[in-house]
Write an enzyme that holds these catalytic residues in place. Structure first.
Site, short mmCIF file in Angstrom:
data_model
loop_
_atom_site.label_atom_id
_atom_site.label_comp_id
_atom_site.label_asym_id
_atom_site.label_seq_id
_atom_site.Cartn_x
_atom_site.Cartn_y
_atom_site.Cartn_z
CB CYS A 105 -10.56 42.57 -32.29
SG CYS A 105 -8.82 42.19 -32.12
CB THR A 106 -9.69 40.52 -27.95
OG1 THR A 106 -9.40 41.93 -27.86
CG2 THR A 106 -8.54 39.80 -28.63
#
Length: 232
Positions: A105-106
């Protein structure tokens, strides 16, 4: 014969981490033959996740073992972690000697802040892919993107895909398939809408307006507000 040599797998932990970004790949990777999993944070204090409960690290940054596989999860706490020099130095220091450097993800933006995604193909959560050039990366669509020793994965549940992909690279497809079967990772979601390419437009628009427009703007501000932090 299965390779039983030890593999140190170190997960970065920080306040506001998305717990599934961490726990999903950790569950799969922990079952890999020879795996030794650690969760490292700035201190041994419990880490508040985004799910209303805390996770206790196994190590602080100073005592963490050298990773063979470094994994950096994401979460809404990434925006704050981007400005924490100790966190970025830990990532850069570990990555320098790790065989594999990965994100979910981030978490990709933390790799980028440490200078690890420059000129690399990468992915992240769909709501933030337009920000990857800010850390020198080229967005490549996909739940798992490999570029040399760097492996990035998309949002949250993509962490399982990344883990199984890496297990197959290290121990062979049969081992990865056995682990997939053991954890019964056999996705059959009730809706075919886990990505904007397939979700109804109204659902995507509503979610962006409620959550991700502001979250992406906050991430962009954090990325633009600090330069890349690297080791001296």
């Amino acid at each position: 014969m299965t390779d039983m040599s030890a593999t140190n797998i170190v997960f970065l932990l920080f306040p506001g981490v998305t717990q599934l970004d961490f726990t999903a790949p950790a569950q799969a990777l922990s079952r890999m033959p020879g795996a030794v999993v650690a969760g490292a944070a700035s201190s041994l204090a419990p880490i508040a996740t985004d799910s209303g409960f805390a996770i206790v690290p196994t190590h602080d940054f100073a005592s963490a073992p050298q990773a063979d596989i470094l994994c950096v999860p994401g979460g809404h706490g990434v925006a704050e972690a981007l400005g924490d020099a100790a966190t970025i130095h830990f990532i850069a220091r570990q990555a320098a000697r790790a065989a594999w450097v990965t994100s979910v993800c981030t978490g990709a933006f933390l790799l980028g802040r440490a200078g690890l995604l420059a000129g690399k193909r990468a992915t992240t959560h769909w709501a933030y892919t337009h920000l990857l050039p800010l850390v020198g990366a080229e967005h490549q669509p996909g739940r798992v993107v490999e570029d040399g020793q760097i492996v990035t994965s998309g949002g949250v549940t993509s962490g399982l895909d990344f883990a199984l992909t890496l297990i197959a690279r290290l121990k062979g497809a049969a081992v990865a398939q056995a682990i997939q079967l053991a954890i019964e990772y056999d996705p059959a979601p009730p809706f075919a809408g886990g990505h904007p390419d397939r979700a109804p437009d109204a659902v995507t628009t509503g979610l962006k307006q409620r959550v991700y427009d502001a979250a992406a703007a906050r991430m962009e501000a954090a990325l633009r507000g600090e330069g890349v932090i690297v080791l001296d």
